[in-house]
Design a protein around this motif. Structure first.
Motif, PDB file in Angstrom:
ATOM      1  N   GLN A 119      50.973  32.336  40.349  1.00 15.75           N
ATOM      2  CA  GLN A 119      51.283  33.627  39.727  1.00 15.75           C
ATOM      3  C   GLN A 119      50.563  34.788  40.408  1.00 15.75           C
ATOM      4  OE1 GLN A 119      53.388  34.251  37.038  1.00 15.75           O
ATOM      5  NE2 GLN A 119      52.989  36.434  37.233  1.00 15.75           N
ATOM      6  N   TYR A 120      49.263  34.640  40.619  1.00 12.91           N
ATOM      7  CA  TYR A 120      48.440  35.760  41.080  1.00 12.91           C
ATOM      8  C   TYR A 120      47.960  35.647  42.524  1.00 12.91           C
ATOM      9  CZ  TYR A 120      48.172  36.730  36.091  1.00 12.91           C
ATOM     10  OH  TYR A 120      48.481  36.994  34.784  1.00 12.91           O
ATOM     11  N   GLY A 121      48.042  34.473  43.106  1.00 11.76           N
ATOM     12  CA  GLY A 121      47.535  34.259  44.457  1.00 11.76           C
ATOM     13  C   GLY A 121      46.087  33.782  44.411  1.00 11.76           C
ATOM     14  N   LEU A 122      45.721  32.961  45.392  1.00 10.29           N
ATOM     15  CA  LEU A 122      44.379  32.373  45.426  1.00 10.29           C
ATOM     16  C   LEU A 122      43.288  33.433  45.492  1.00 10.29           C
ATOM     17  CD1 LEU A 122      42.657  29.790  45.536  1.00 10.29           C
ATOM     18  CD2 LEU A 122      42.866  29.887  48.027  1.00 10.29           C
ATOM     19  N   ASP A 123      43.473  34.462  46.306  1.00 12.98           N
ATOM     20  CA  ASP A 123      42.437  35.486  46.453  1.00 12.98           C
ATOM     21  C   ASP A 123      42.120  36.174  45.133  1.00 12.98           C
ATOM     22  OD1 ASP A 123      42.197  34.946  49.139  1.00 12.98           O
ATOM     23  OD2 ASP A 123      43.471  36.614  49.770  1.00 12.98           O
ATOM     24  N   ARG A 124      43.151  36.569  44.408  1.00  9.75           N
ATOM     25  CA  ARG A 124      42.921  37.276  43.141  1.00  9.75           C
ATOM     26  C   ARG A 124      42.269  36.370  42.101  1.00  9.75           C
ATOM     27  NH1 ARG A 124      47.417  40.582  39.617  1.00  9.75           N
ATOM     28  NH2 ARG A 124      45.958  41.373  38.072  1.00  9.75           N
ATOM     29  N   VAL A 125      42.710  35.126  42.011  1.00  7.37           N
ATOM     30  CA  VAL A 125      42.147  34.188  41.038  1.00  7.37           C
ATOM     31  C   VAL A 125      40.682  33.904  41.357  1.00  7.37           C
ATOM     32  CG1 VAL A 125      42.280  31.827  40.112  1.00  7.37           C
ATOM     33  CG2 VAL A 125      44.371  33.159  40.448  1.00  7.37           C
ATOM     34  N   THR A 126      40.372  33.645  42.619  1.00  5.73           N
ATOM     35  CA  THR A 126      38.982  33.326  42.978  1.00  5.73           C
ATOM     36  C   THR A 126      38.071  34.534  42.797  1.00  5.73           C
ATOM     37  OG1 THR A 126      39.442  33.708  45.334  1.00  5.73           O
ATOM     38  CG2 THR A 126      39.559  31.426  44.528  1.00  5.73           C
ATOM     39  N   ARG A 127      38.572  35.724  43.106  1.00  8.58           N
ATOM     40  CA  ARG A 127      37.769  36.934  42.865  1.00  8.58           C
ATOM     41  C   ARG A 127      37.483  37.101  41.383  1.00  8.58           C
ATOM     42  NH1 ARG A 127      41.140  39.634  46.300  1.00  8.58           N
ATOM     43  NH2 ARG A 127      42.163  40.637  44.555  1.00  8.58           N
ATOM     44  N   TYR A 128      38.506  36.899  40.556  1.00  5.68           N
ATOM     45  CA  TYR A 128      38.359  37.070  39.109  1.00  5.68           C
ATOM     46  C   TYR A 128      37.368  36.057  38.537  1.00  5.68           C
ATOM     47  CZ  TYR A 128      39.614  38.111  34.293  1.00  5.68           C
ATOM     48  OH  TYR A 128      39.577  38.487  32.973  1.00  5.68           O
ATOM     49  N   LEU A 129      37.506  34.807  38.970  1.00  2.00           N
ATOM     50  CA  LEU A 129      36.627  33.748  38.452  1.00  2.00           C
ATOM     51  C   LEU A 129      35.244  33.745  39.115  1.00  2.00           C
ATOM     52  CD1 LEU A 129      39.154  30.786  38.169  1.00  2.00           C
ATOM     53  CD2 LEU A 129      38.143  32.119  36.298  1.00  2.00           C
ATOM     54  N   LYS A 130      35.106  34.488  40.200  1.00  2.00           N
ATOM     55  CA  LYS A 130      33.851  34.543  40.957  1.00  2.00           C
ATOM     56  C   LYS A 130      33.495  33.165  41.522  1.00  2.00           C
ATOM     57  CE  LYS A 130      32.162  38.446  38.319  1.00  2.00           C
ATOM     58  NZ  LYS A 130      32.722  38.612  37.020  1.00  2.00           N
ATOM     59  N   VAL A 131      34.437  32.626  42.277  1.00  2.00           N
ATOM     60  CA  VAL A 131      34.243  31.340  42.949  1.00  2.00           C
ATOM     61  C   VAL A 131      34.797  31.473  44.366  1.00  2.00           C
ATOM     62  CG1 VAL A 131      36.426  30.344  42.129  1.00  2.00           C
ATOM     63  CG2 VAL A 131      34.581  28.839  42.760  1.00  2.00           C
ATOM     64  N   GLU A 132      34.163  30.825  45.308  1.00  2.00           N
ATOM     65  CA  GLU A 132      34.648  30.858  46.691  1.00  2.00           C
ATOM     66  C   GLU A 132      35.439  29.588  46.963  1.00  2.00           C
ATOM     67  OE1 GLU A 132      32.353  32.286  49.785  1.00  2.00           O
ATOM     68  OE2 GLU A 132      31.231  33.695  48.535  1.00  2.00           O
ATOM     69  N   PRO A 183      53.808  27.768  30.391  1.00  2.00           N
ATOM     70  CA  PRO A 183      54.667  28.922  30.120  1.00  2.00           C
ATOM     71  C   PRO A 183      53.945  30.260  30.081  1.00  2.00           C
ATOM     72  CG  PRO A 183      54.331  27.630  28.138  1.00  2.00           C
ATOM     73  CD  PRO A 183      53.706  26.858  29.259  1.00  2.00           C
ATOM     74  N   PHE A 184      52.620  30.261  29.975  1.00  2.00           N
ATOM     75  CA  PHE A 184      51.882  31.516  29.844  1.00  2.00           C
ATOM     76  C   PHE A 184      50.543  31.384  30.543  1.00  2.00           C
ATOM     77  CE2 PHE A 184      49.076  34.338  27.266  1.00  2.00           C
ATOM     78  CZ  PHE A 184      49.711  35.541  27.518  1.00  2.00           C
ATOM     79  N   VAL A 185      50.259  32.310  31.459  1.00  2.00           N
ATOM     80  CA  VAL A 185      48.976  32.327  32.167  1.00  2.00           C
ATOM     81  C   VAL A 185      48.572  33.782  32.361  1.00  2.00           C
ATOM     82  CG1 VAL A 185      50.043  32.175  34.456  1.00  2.00           C
ATOM     83  CG2 VAL A 185      47.690  31.468  34.169  1.00  2.00           C
ATOM     84  N   GLU A 186      47.282  34.069  32.148  1.00  2.00           N
ATOM     85  CA  GLU A 186      46.807  35.433  32.318  1.00  2.00           C
ATOM     86  C   GLU A 186      45.343  35.443  32.737  1.00  2.00           C
ATOM     87  OE1 GLU A 186      47.059  37.617  28.620  1.00  2.00           O
ATOM     88  OE2 GLU A 186      45.760  36.200  27.572  1.00  2.00           O
ATOM     89  N   LEU A 187      44.976  36.517  33.399  1.00  2.00           N
ATOM     90  CA  LEU A 187      43.586  36.809  33.721  1.00  2.00           C
ATOM     91  C   LEU A 187      43.201  37.928  32.767  1.00  2.00           C
ATOM     92  CD1 LEU A 187      43.917  36.899  37.620  1.00  2.00           C
ATOM     93  CD2 LEU A 187      42.968  35.047  36.246  1.00  2.00           C
ATOM     94  N   ALA A 188      42.494  37.589  31.695  1.00  2.00           N
ATOM     95  CA  ALA A 188      42.185  38.578  30.661  1.00  2.00           C
ATOM     96  C   ALA A 188      40.935  38.156  29.895  1.00  2.00           C
ATOM     97  CB  ALA A 188      43.360  38.711  29.695  1.00  2.00           C
ATOM     98  N   ASP A 189      40.277  39.142  29.316  1.00  2.00           N
ATOM     99  CA  ASP A 189      39.116  38.889  28.466  1.00  2.00           C
ATOM    100  C   ASP A 189      38.016  38.106  29.180  1.00  2.00           C
ATOM    101  OD1 ASP A 189      40.599  40.124  26.425  1.00  2.00           O
ATOM    102  OD2 ASP A 189      41.404  38.204  25.740  1.00  2.00           O
ATOM    103  N   GLY A 190      37.900  38.280  30.493  1.00  2.00           N
ATOM    104  CA  GLY A 190      36.874  37.570  31.249  1.00  2.00           C
ATOM    105  C   GLY A 190      37.170  36.099  31.464  1.00  2.00           C
ATOM    106  N   ARG A 191      38.442  35.722  31.305  1.00  2.00           N
ATOM    107  CA  ARG A 191      38.808  34.313  31.466  1.00  2.00           C
ATOM    108  C   ARG A 191      40.161  34.192  32.156  1.00  2.00           C
ATOM    109  NH1 ARG A 191      37.243  34.166  25.875  1.00  2.00           N
ATOM    110  NH2 ARG A 191      39.413  34.133  25.261  1.00  2.00           N
ATOM    111  N   LEU A 192      40.325  33.083  32.856  1.00  2.00           N
ATOM    112  CA  LEU A 192      41.644  32.613  33.244  1.00  2.00           C
ATOM    113  C   LEU A 192      42.078  31.793  32.050  1.00  2.00           C
ATOM    114  CD1 LEU A 192      44.062  31.630  34.874  1.00  2.00           C
ATOM    115  CD2 LEU A 192      42.537  30.014  36.011  1.00  2.00           C
TER     116      LEU A 192
END
Length: 161
Positions: free
Chosen positions: A92-105, A27-36
């Motif tokens: 929610q955010y798309g693969l590109d945004r999530v991978t950029r945020y997490l710093k994973v390819e 029910p809740f997902v966010e990219l915040a505080d340096g974490r998914l």
């Protein structure tokens, strides 16, 4: 009435979800505080939820109940709650945004969680769970077009162009 330009407005446009999500499982997902991070429903107990997170960069992970009891599925690897969180974040955010945020390819056919080599690291659940509860409280407000004082900073509903 004076029409203000976009740059003069006090509200920002809302970026819609990449794809629709079903909110029952996550029910809740966010990219915040340096974490998914987010809240994931238990598969076995309707009254239990887990606060799950992946740290950006290190990919260290945590999954615990909202009262900080460690998830029993963490056995040296991410549990099913963490996998559900990652899947919903991509919706929610798309693969590109999530991978950029997490710093994973990762490519569209890759196992995102499998590509992260983090280890279990305790992370506080209270802040994430508190934000989730705050979001739920807004759902209980009566429908109105009048401004709500505590939400004056929320983005406008106009889609970003």
């Amino acid at each position: 009435m004076i029409e203000r330009s976009r740059s003069e407005r006090s509200a920002a446009g809302v970026v819609p979800s990449v794809r629709p999500r079903k909110l029952a499982k996550v029910p809740f997902v966010e990219l915040a505080d340096g974490r998914l991070q987010g809240v994931v429903s238990s598969g076995s107990d309707i009254a239990r939820v887990y606060v799950s997170s992946f740290a950006a960069g290190s990919h260290n992970y945590n999954c615990s109940t909202n009262n900080n009891r460690l998830c029993g599925g963490l056995r040296g690897a991410p549990c099913k709650h963490l996998r559900a969180l990652a899947d919903e974040a991509v919706l929610q955010y798309g693969l590109d945004r999530v991978t950029r945020y997490l710093k994973v390819e990762a490519g569209p056919d890759d196992d995102l969680v499998g590509l992260m080599s983090g280890v279990h690291e305790s992370a506080p659940a209270a802040v994430v769970f508190s934000r989730f509860l705050r979001h739920l409280a807004y759902l209980e407000l009566p429908v109105t077009t009048a401004p709500i004082a505590e939400m004056h900073w929320f983005p406008a509903t106009e889609a970003v162009r």
